[in-house]
Each structure stands twice: as C-alpha cells, then as structure tokens.
Write an enzyme that holds these catalytic residues in place. Sequence first.
Site, PDB file in Angstrom:
ATOM      1  N   ARG A 133      -9.371  21.450  18.455  1.00 14.30           N
ATOM      2  CA  ARG A 133     -10.195  21.308  19.491  1.00 14.30           C
ATOM      3  C   ARG A 133      -9.224  20.769  20.894  1.00 14.30           C
ATOM      4  O   ARG A 133      -9.904  20.241  21.720  1.00 14.30           O
ATOM      5  CB  ARG A 133     -11.012  20.111  19.467  1.00 14.30           C
ATOM      6  CG  ARG A 133     -12.035  20.480  18.371  1.00 14.30           C
ATOM      7  CD  ARG A 133     -13.302  19.706  18.393  1.00 14.30           C
ATOM      8  NE  ARG A 133     -14.270  19.955  17.327  1.00 14.30           N
ATOM      9  CZ  ARG A 133     -14.327  19.157  16.126  1.00 14.30           C
ATOM     10  NH1 ARG A 133     -13.536  18.250  15.899  1.00 14.30           N
ATOM     11  NH2 ARG A 133     -15.058  19.591  15.091  1.00 14.30           N
ATOM     12  N   LYS A 179      -7.109  29.839  33.673  1.00 13.82           N
ATOM     13  CA  LYS A 179      -7.830  30.886  32.826  1.00 13.82           C
ATOM     14  C   LYS A 179      -6.913  31.426  31.616  1.00 13.82           C
ATOM     15  O   LYS A 179      -5.847  31.766  31.716  1.00 13.82           O
ATOM     16  CB  LYS A 179      -7.964  32.001  33.751  1.00 13.82           C
ATOM     17  CG  LYS A 179      -8.808  31.719  34.783  1.00 13.82           C
ATOM     18  CD  LYS A 179      -9.410  33.057  35.810  1.00 13.82           C
ATOM     19  CE  LYS A 179     -10.508  32.656  36.826  1.00 13.82           C
ATOM     20  NZ  LYS A 179     -10.570  33.770  37.498  1.00 13.82           N
ATOM     21  N   GLU A 202       0.029  40.382  43.630  1.00 14.63           N
ATOM     22  CA  GLU A 202      -0.686  39.077  43.898  1.00 14.63           C
ATOM     23  C   GLU A 202      -0.058  38.083  44.951  1.00 14.63           C
ATOM     24  O   GLU A 202      -0.618  37.456  45.474  1.00 14.63           O
ATOM     25  CB  GLU A 202      -0.818  38.442  42.297  1.00 14.63           C
ATOM     26  CG  GLU A 202      -1.063  39.185  41.139  1.00 14.63           C
ATOM     27  CD  GLU A 202      -2.621  39.201  41.425  1.00 14.63           C
ATOM     28  OE1 GLU A 202      -3.356  38.704  42.142  1.00 14.63           O
ATOM     29  OE2 GLU A 202      -3.427  39.833  40.400  1.00 14.63           O
ATOM     30  N   LYS A 235      -2.603  28.710  45.543  1.00 14.89           N
ATOM     31  CA  LYS A 235      -3.452  28.882  44.531  1.00 14.89           C
ATOM     32  C   LYS A 235      -3.779  27.414  43.846  1.00 14.89           C
ATOM     33  O   LYS A 235      -5.087  27.141  43.473  1.00 14.89           O
ATOM     34  CB  LYS A 235      -2.863  29.665  43.145  1.00 14.89           C
ATOM     35  CG  LYS A 235      -3.725  29.846  42.346  1.00 14.89           C
ATOM     36  CD  LYS A 235      -3.741  30.800  41.211  1.00 14.89           C
ATOM     37  CE  LYS A 235      -4.908  30.960  40.197  1.00 14.89           C
ATOM     38  NZ  LYS A 235      -4.575  31.816  39.050  1.00 14.89           N
ATOM     39  N   GLU A 247     -14.554  28.574  39.294  1.00 16.47           N
ATOM     40  CA  GLU A 247     -14.782  29.663  39.931  1.00 16.47           C
ATOM     41  C   GLU A 247     -16.349  29.673  40.331  1.00 16.47           C
ATOM     42  O   GLU A 247     -17.033  30.686  39.970  1.00 16.47           O
ATOM     43  CB  GLU A 247     -14.536  30.962  39.272  1.00 16.47           C
ATOM     44  CG  GLU A 247     -14.294  32.108  40.296  1.00 16.47           C
ATOM     45  CD  GLU A 247     -13.690  33.159  39.684  1.00 16.47           C
ATOM     46  OE1 GLU A 247     -12.677  33.316  38.939  1.00 16.47           O
ATOM     47  OE2 GLU A 247     -14.330  34.344  39.782  1.00 16.47           O
ATOM     48  N   ARG A 252     -12.852  30.015  44.505  1.00 14.41           N
ATOM     49  CA  ARG A 252     -11.664  30.439  43.623  1.00 14.41           C
ATOM     50  C   ARG A 252     -11.897  31.886  43.373  1.00 14.41           C
ATOM     51  O   ARG A 252     -10.899  32.784  43.241  1.00 14.41           O
ATOM     52  CB  ARG A 252     -11.901  29.978  42.079  1.00 14.41           C
ATOM     53  CG  ARG A 252     -10.868  30.521  41.212  1.00 14.41           C
ATOM     54  CD  ARG A 252     -10.431  29.762  39.991  1.00 14.41           C
ATOM     55  NE  ARG A 252      -9.381  30.048  39.296  1.00 14.41           N
ATOM     56  CZ  ARG A 252      -8.913  29.612  38.170  1.00 14.41           C
ATOM     57  NH1 ARG A 252      -9.351  28.513  37.816  1.00 14.41           N
ATOM     58  NH2 ARG A 252      -7.809  30.487  37.698  1.00 14.41           N
ATOM     59  N   ASN A 283      -9.836  36.743  43.893  1.00 15.94           N
ATOM     60  CA  ASN A 283     -10.165  38.281  43.129  1.00 15.94           C
ATOM     61  C   ASN A 283     -10.124  39.165  44.517  1.00 15.94           C
ATOM     62  O   ASN A 283     -10.470  40.345  44.284  1.00 15.94           O
ATOM     63  CB  ASN A 283     -11.488  38.171  42.692  1.00 15.94           C
ATOM     64  CG  ASN A 283     -11.521  37.433  41.529  1.00 15.94           C
ATOM     65  OD1 ASN A 283     -10.423  37.203  40.775  1.00 15.94           O
ATOM     66  ND2 ASN A 283     -12.672  36.633  41.275  1.00 15.94           N
ATOM     67  N   HIS A 334      -9.477  46.500  39.518  1.00 12.19           N
ATOM     68  CA  HIS A 334     -10.099  47.032  38.086  1.00 12.19           C
ATOM     69  C   HIS A 334     -10.687  48.225  37.882  1.00 12.19           C
ATOM     70  O   HIS A 334     -10.563  48.785  36.984  1.00 12.19           O
ATOM     71  CB  HIS A 334     -11.140  45.781  37.692  1.00 12.19           C
ATOM     72  CG  HIS A 334     -10.418  44.397  37.599  1.00 12.19           C
ATOM     73  ND1 HIS A 334     -11.217  43.260  37.427  1.00 12.19           N
ATOM     74  CD2 HIS A 334      -9.072  44.181  37.352  1.00 12.19           C
ATOM     75  CE1 HIS A 334     -10.267  42.271  37.194  1.00 12.19           C
ATOM     76  NE2 HIS A 334      -8.901  42.794  36.877  1.00 12.19           N
TER      77      HIS A 334
END
Length: 338
Positions: A103, A125, A167, A209, A219, A223, A227, A234
């Site tokens: 956990r 993430k 990025e 960031k 997000e 945040r 993107n 994408h």
Amino acid sequence: MSRYEFKFGQYTTNVNFYSLEDIIPGNGSLFVADENTSYLIPKELMDKTIILKSGEENKTWESIEAILNKAIELELGRDGLFVGVGGGVICDMTAFAASLFMRGCSVTLVPTTLLAMCDAALGGKTGIDFKNYKNLVGAFYPATELRIGVDTLKTLGKREFLSGMGEVFKTAMIGDKSLLTYLKNKKDSILALDKESLEYMINSCIKVKGEIVEADLYERGIRAHLNLGHTFGHALETVTGFKDFSHGEGVVWGIAKSIETSLLLNIIDEDYAKKVIDLLKEYKYRLKADVDAVEILSAMKHDKKKKGGVIRFILQTAPQETIIREVPEDIILKVVRT
Ligand code: GLY
C-alpha cells in the site's frame, strides 16, 4: 543549481542535481532500469535491480508485476525504497509499483531523458497504458526525491532530445516568459548540450511545474495548463499510429495548432504568436502534418481528457496567460488543414 522542496498535497518531493558518479542512491532497496539505463547502476547493486525492456509498448501491467515480483524476491517491507532510473516510462511504472507495494513504499526517481526531467518524473502522475489507452491506469504518487544528472542526456539521440524540448517550450509558454527568451538566445548551446545551459533550462522547468503541481496536484484546475498542445498532439500521435511523431513532436505540432486556434478566435497577442511559431521553426520542428482533419477530430473526441463529451482546449492569449475553453469544430478542422 537550486535545490527544491515541493509540497504536493501530503507528499514532499525534493529535487536535487547530481554528477553521474553520485546519481544512484546507495540506500535504494530495489532499482528499476531499462536496457538503455542499466549502465548507470553500480555493479554491487545489480542483484537488487530489475532491467525491463525499453519503450512505450512495455508500459504494461506485466512490467508492474515483474517489479512487484522482484520486491517480493528481495523480501522488501513497507520501509523499502524503490528507485526508478530511466525515461518517463520507467519513472511512471516504478512509482506506480511503489504506490501498490504494501500500500505504498517510498520512491526516488532518476530521470534520464529531458522529457522525464522537465515533466514526467515531477508531480506524481504514475501508471501504465491499458487496452490501447495511454496512462489509463495509475495513481497520483509523488516521488520523495528526484535526482537530476544532466550528463545522462549525452546518451540521448538528437530526435529524443528535441522531443523532450517540446515540454520545455510548453513550460516556458505557460510559466516563464524569460525562459522563452533564453531558448531563443541560447539555442546553439542548448543543442550542443552545454551543461550550464541545460541545467538552467531544466531548473526553470522544474520550478514552473513544481509550483503548478503544488497548487493543484489532482488536476482540478491550473494543472491542466500543463496539457497545452496535448489535445492536438495526442490526436496526431493516435492518427499516425504512434510512429511518425514522437510524443514531444506531437506536442510541438499541438502548440503550433493551439496558437493558430487562438489566432482564429482572435484572442491571442499576434506578436507573441509569431514569436513562438518563429522559435519553433528555428529549432526545425515539423509544424505541418499530412493528416485527415476529420480523423484528428475523432481522435480528440475519444481522448480521456474530454469532460462531459466536450473537447476543452488549453489556449493562450499572451505569454503566461493560459485559458481553457471549448472550440467550435469548424475551427479545429480549419486549423488542422492549414
Ligand atoms: N505531464 C503533465 C502533468 O504532469 O500534469
């Protein structure tokens, strides 16, 4: 170089810069590397190391199982420290496995690509691709430490380096206009992998960031600005079968398309728009893609980031002025066809 301590919700992430000799933490209990990064692991730590196959196609549940099996073989407890050494794929998977084992064990990440240093490894993430969807399964689970060694970038191919730069441009646009100027003025030294320039650039991205994620780990708001360029990008990656454009190249194309969208909507400062497009051209990115606009739109509609069936775009009005809004489909089609 600056050392940062970020508070991401209940988690604390330290970011430190190291030389290659010191980059691997000796106190790790389990090391995860891939075929490209195992050279960084000292011989005496090899029996605690699992070496996975590199590449996005291995960002799978099977790889997570392999890491967890290694943790069991090494008889790790909850006080174990997982250490991921690699690009975004290895960092995402190591942290995801650490979030699951008992956990939650601690995780340290040693990002070895520009993309992972400036974006993927920071901010918690984690996850894997699942049923053909990128990053569909995962958790928010920030590392306790990020160890950055810019010398690892020397082993990257030029294409992968420039892909990571996508990025960097994005981060500069949303959070640091002086970095945009730096990217213009220092282009030659950045492309020559001059250590001081790289450290300045990576340091600036980490600051931007880190502050955004401190404000919004899960997000729910700001945040999402990270993107920028990604909805177009994408879709381009999907439509071209993840072959013609790397993630970062897709993001750069997406940045250009988001600027063109803002121009058509008449919401962006035109001088700024031109400055960014010119800069991307100076770095010799492909800003045109021979793709079917209807297919791009359809891929966007299937992107997991859409909310309530509506595609929301991250757009800009000026440097560091970012907004989220819906865009009429005819504008998207027009922009993709340009
Ligand atoms: N890569 C975007 C984010 O971490 O939110």
